[in-house]
Design a protein around this motif. Structure first.
Motif, PDB file in Angstrom:
ATOM      1  N   LYS A  55       3.393  -9.257   6.354  1.00  0.00           N
ATOM      2  CA  LYS A  55       4.148  -7.961   6.140  1.00  0.00           C
ATOM      3  C   LYS A  55       3.207  -7.048   5.289  1.00  0.00           C
ATOM      4  CE  LYS A  55       8.101  -5.770   5.981  1.00  0.00           C
ATOM      5  NZ  LYS A  55       8.761  -4.915   7.287  1.00  0.00           N
ATOM      6  N   VAL A  56       3.458  -5.770   5.627  1.00  0.00           N
ATOM      7  CA  VAL A  56       2.928  -4.758   4.950  1.00  0.00           C
ATOM      8  C   VAL A  56       4.009  -4.014   4.529  1.00  0.00           C
ATOM      9  CG1 VAL A  56       1.439  -2.704   4.866  1.00  0.00           C
ATOM     10  CG2 VAL A  56       0.929  -4.546   6.512  1.00  0.00           C
ATOM     11  N   PHE A  57       4.109  -3.774   2.841  1.00  0.00           N
ATOM     12  CA  PHE A  57       5.031  -3.281   2.050  1.00  0.00           C
ATOM     13  C   PHE A  57       4.441  -1.805   1.960  1.00  0.00           C
ATOM     14  CE2 PHE A  57       5.914  -7.712   1.192  1.00  0.00           C
ATOM     15  CZ  PHE A  57       7.166  -7.758   1.817  1.00  0.00           C
ATOM     16  N   LEU A  58       5.290  -0.477   1.899  1.00  0.00           N
ATOM     17  CA  LEU A  58       4.930   0.371   1.235  1.00  0.00           C
ATOM     18  C   LEU A  58       5.066   0.338  -0.515  1.00  0.00           C
ATOM     19  CD1 LEU A  58       6.703   3.202   3.238  1.00  0.00           C
ATOM     20  CD2 LEU A  58       4.323   2.781   3.165  1.00  0.00           C
ATOM     21  N   GLY A  59       4.116   0.734  -1.105  1.00  0.00           N
ATOM     22  CA  GLY A  59       4.184   0.713  -2.521  1.00  0.00           C
ATOM     23  C   GLY A  59       4.647   1.773  -3.253  1.00  0.00           C
ATOM     24  N   ARG A  60       4.233   1.999  -4.472  1.00  0.00           N
ATOM     25  CA  ARG A  60       4.745   2.856  -5.543  1.00  0.00           C
ATOM     26  C   ARG A  60       3.318   3.363  -6.319  1.00  0.00           C
ATOM     27  NH1 ARG A  60       7.926  -1.421  -8.327  1.00  0.00           N
ATOM     28  NH2 ARG A  60       6.513  -2.335  -9.676  1.00  0.00           N
ATOM     29  N   ILE A  61       3.580   4.506  -6.976  1.00  0.00           N
ATOM     30  CA  ILE A  61       2.612   4.901  -8.050  1.00  0.00           C
ATOM     31  C   ILE A  61       3.457   5.329  -9.409  1.00  0.00           C
ATOM     32  CG2 ILE A  61       1.445   7.044  -8.718  1.00  0.00           C
ATOM     33  CD1 ILE A  61       0.397   7.396  -5.915  1.00  0.00           C
ATOM     34  N   THR A  62       2.971   4.754 -10.096  1.00  0.00           N
ATOM     35  CA  THR A  62       3.557   4.943 -11.679  1.00  0.00           C
ATOM     36  C   THR A  62       2.319   5.424 -12.475  1.00  0.00           C
ATOM     37  OG1 THR A  62       5.164   3.191 -11.153  1.00  0.00           O
ATOM     38  CG2 THR A  62       4.789   3.809 -13.575  1.00  0.00           C
ATOM     39  N   TRP A  63       2.184   6.564 -12.894  1.00  0.00           N
ATOM     40  CA  TRP A  63       0.915   7.038 -13.744  1.00  0.00           C
ATOM     41  C   TRP A  63       0.740   6.015 -15.049  1.00  0.00           C
ATOM     42  CZ3 TRP A  63      -1.107   9.127  -9.895  1.00  0.00           C
ATOM     43  CH2 TRP A  63      -0.793  10.131  -9.349  1.00  0.00           C
ATOM     44  N   GLY A  64       1.757   5.889 -15.735  1.00  0.00           N
ATOM     45  CA  GLY A  64       1.456   5.006 -16.944  1.00  0.00           C
ATOM     46  C   GLY A  64       0.906   3.833 -16.590  1.00  0.00           C
ATOM     47  N   LEU A  65       1.173   3.111 -15.529  1.00  0.00           N
ATOM     48  CA  LEU A  65       0.557   1.850 -15.318  1.00  0.00           C
ATOM     49  C   LEU A  65      -0.990   1.853 -14.816  1.00  0.00           C
ATOM     50  CD1 LEU A  65       3.647   0.056 -14.119  1.00  0.00           C
ATOM     51  CD2 LEU A  65       2.666  -0.059 -16.540  1.00  0.00           C
ATOM     52  N   CYS A  82       0.958  -0.986   0.093  1.00  0.00           N
ATOM     53  CA  CYS A  82       0.074  -0.157  -0.005  1.00  0.00           C
ATOM     54  C   CYS A  82       1.099   1.334   0.011  1.00  0.00           C
ATOM     55  CB  CYS A  82      -1.024   0.116   1.355  1.00  0.00           C
ATOM     56  SG  CYS A  82      -0.018   0.129   2.758  1.00  0.00           S
ATOM     57  N   GLY A  83       0.383   2.452  -0.686  1.00  0.00           N
ATOM     58  CA  GLY A  83       1.041   3.601  -0.840  1.00  0.00           C
ATOM     59  C   GLY A  83       1.228   4.348   0.615  1.00  0.00           C
ATOM     60  N   ASN A  84      -0.126   4.100   1.438  1.00  0.00           N
ATOM     61  CA  ASN A  84       0.060   4.651   2.842  1.00  0.00           C
ATOM     62  C   ASN A  84       0.361   6.280   2.821  1.00  0.00           C
ATOM     63  OD1 ASN A  84      -0.546   4.035   5.489  1.00  0.00           O
ATOM     64  ND2 ASN A  84       1.506   4.154   6.322  1.00  0.00           N
ATOM     65  N   MET A  85       0.061   6.881   1.825  1.00  0.00           N
ATOM     66  CA  MET A  85       0.182   8.370   1.681  1.00  0.00           C
ATOM     67  C   MET A  85       1.684   8.609   1.999  1.00  0.00           C
ATOM     68  SD  MET A  85      -2.586   9.243   0.694  1.00  0.00           S
ATOM     69  CE  MET A  85      -2.614  10.889   0.769  1.00  0.00           C
ATOM     70  N   LYS A  86       2.716   7.628   1.590  1.00  0.00           N
ATOM     71  CA  LYS A  86       4.009   7.577   1.767  1.00  0.00           C
ATOM     72  C   LYS A  86       4.631   7.784   3.284  1.00  0.00           C
ATOM     73  CE  LYS A  86       4.480  11.195  -1.740  1.00  0.00           C
ATOM     74  NZ  LYS A  86       5.363  12.257  -2.551  1.00  0.00           N
ATOM     75  N   GLN A  87       3.820   7.421   4.290  1.00  0.00           N
ATOM     76  CA  GLN A  87       3.924   7.476   5.650  1.00  0.00           C
ATOM     77  C   GLN A  87       4.519   6.178   6.007  1.00  0.00           C
ATOM     78  OE1 GLN A  87       3.935  10.426   7.416  1.00  0.00           O
ATOM     79  NE2 GLN A  87       3.593  11.167   5.414  1.00  0.00           N
ATOM     80  N   PRO A  88       5.410   5.951   7.025  1.00  0.00           N
ATOM     81  CA  PRO A  88       5.723   4.751   7.503  1.00  0.00           C
ATOM     82  C   PRO A  88       4.807   3.541   7.833  1.00  0.00           C
ATOM     83  CG  PRO A  88       7.001   6.411   8.408  1.00  0.00           C
ATOM     84  CD  PRO A  88       5.839   7.148   7.707  1.00  0.00           C
ATOM     85  N   VAL A  89       4.802   2.523   7.681  1.00  0.00           N
ATOM     86  CA  VAL A  89       3.511   1.472   7.979  1.00  0.00           C
ATOM     87  C   VAL A  89       3.779   1.224   9.723  1.00  0.00           C
ATOM     88  CG1 VAL A  89       3.064  -1.157   8.074  1.00  0.00           C
ATOM     89  CG2 VAL A  89       4.020   0.236   5.902  1.00  0.00           C
ATOM     90  N   THR A  90       2.633   1.239  10.163  1.00  0.00           N
ATOM     91  CA  THR A  90       2.593   1.191  11.735  1.00  0.00           C
ATOM     92  C   THR A  90       1.816  -0.097  12.110  1.00  0.00           C
ATOM     93  OG1 THR A  90       0.722   2.304  11.777  1.00  0.00           O
ATOM     94  CG2 THR A  90       2.733   3.646  12.018  1.00  0.00           C
ATOM     95  N   GLN A  91       1.609  -0.352  13.032  1.00  0.00           N
ATOM     96  CA  GLN A  91       0.487  -1.482  13.722  1.00  0.00           C
ATOM     97  C   GLN A  91      -0.903  -1.493  13.052  1.00  0.00           C
ATOM     98  OE1 GLN A  91       2.111  -4.119  14.813  1.00  0.00           O
ATOM     99  NE2 GLN A  91       0.164  -5.063  14.471  1.00  0.00           N
ATOM    100  N   VAL A  92      -1.186  -0.041  12.771  1.00  0.00           N
ATOM    101  CA  VAL A  92      -2.560   0.279  12.481  1.00  0.00           C
ATOM    102  C   VAL A  92      -2.749  -0.333  11.078  1.00  0.00           C
ATOM    103  CG1 VAL A  92      -4.007   2.231  11.456  1.00  0.00           C
ATOM    104  CG2 VAL A  92      -2.866   2.474  13.669  1.00  0.00           C
ATOM    105  N   GLN A  93      -1.803  -0.078  10.076  1.00  0.00           N
ATOM    106  CA  GLN A  93      -1.855  -0.887   9.061  1.00  0.00           C
ATOM    107  C   GLN A  93      -2.035  -2.341   8.748  1.00  0.00           C
ATOM    108  OE1 GLN A  93       0.324   1.882   9.121  1.00  0.00           O
ATOM    109  NE2 GLN A  93      -1.574   3.257   8.497  1.00  0.00           N
ATOM    110  N   TYR A  94      -1.308  -3.007   9.910  1.00  0.00           N
ATOM    111  CA  TYR A  94      -1.187  -4.350  10.294  1.00  0.00           C
ATOM    112  C   TYR A  94      -2.613  -4.730  10.712  1.00  0.00           C
ATOM    113  CZ  TYR A  94       3.676  -5.438   9.353  1.00  0.00           C
ATOM    114  OH  TYR A  94       4.778  -5.369   8.607  1.00  0.00           O
TER     115      TYR A  94
END
Length: 197
Positions: A149-159, A117-129
């Motif tokens: 595991k919850v990983f931070l994601g990415r945004i690629t406009w073209g995809l 998840c992008g998580n608005m570019k914020q670090p993953v916390t226990q809330v996301q888990y």
């Protein structure tokens, strides 16, 4: 063109057309042996595809990687890791549907859960888990107390599909990439350790 060359070419072409469709699919995810492990993912823009491939890589390539849109038959696998990209707090509809339809077959096999998840570019916390693993993937799979595991994601406009791109751009969001190969590989190793005798 010589008649013999024409006939050879024609025979090769006809033979190729008779091959089963599955043979044509390119295997983008190398494995080192007959895999007992599978990584099943759902994605919108490719982040979870890469996470799944890197998780397998962290397991030394012993896991076969499947996009849920392929509707894979996982009955021959001993262990499964399940995960996917998140939008509005949920994985893709295809992954949700697959997990619901194959719940009984998968329940005893699932040894890991992951979310990207992008998580608005914020670090993953226990809330996301809690939101993404405990209250979403665990409920979909009927499995808890496995490596997750919850990983931070990415945004690629073209995809991205135009509607989602428009919504995110309305929040003045820029393209970014916070998905880390090393974290995905480490999770693959963690899952392997969790089932080691």
């Amino acid at each position: 063109m010589k008649k013999r060359d024409f006939l050879k070419g024609s025979l090769l072409t006809m033979g190729a057309l008779l091959l089963p469709r599955k043979i044509w699919a390119m295997d983008f995810y190398p494995t080192t042996s007959k895999a007992e492990w599978a990584v099943l993912y759902g994605t919108w823009c490719g982040s979870s595809r890469d996470a799944a491939a890197w998780i397998s890589e962290g397991m030394n390539g012993i896991a076969k990687v499947f996009d849920v849109r392929e509707n894979p038959d996982l009955s021959g696998y001993k262990y499964v890791i399940v995960g996917g990209s998140i939008r509005a707090g949920k994985t893709t509809p295809e992954l949700q549907r697959y997990l619901t339809e194959h719940n009984e077959q998968l329940k005893g096999k699932i040894k890991g859960l992951f979310a990207v998840c992008g998580n608005m570019k914020q670090p993953v916390t226990q809330v996301q888990y809690q939101q993404l693993i405990d209250n979403h993937l665990s409920k979909l799979t009927g499995v808890s107390n496995v490596a997750s595991k919850v990983f931070l994601g990415r945004i690629t406009w073209g995809l991205m599909d135009p509607d989602a791109r428009k919504q995110l751009q309305a929040f003045n969001m820029d393209e970014y990439d916070n998905l880390k190969r090393s974290e995905c590989m480490a999770f693959g190793k963690e899952v392997l350790r969790s089932v080691a005798p």
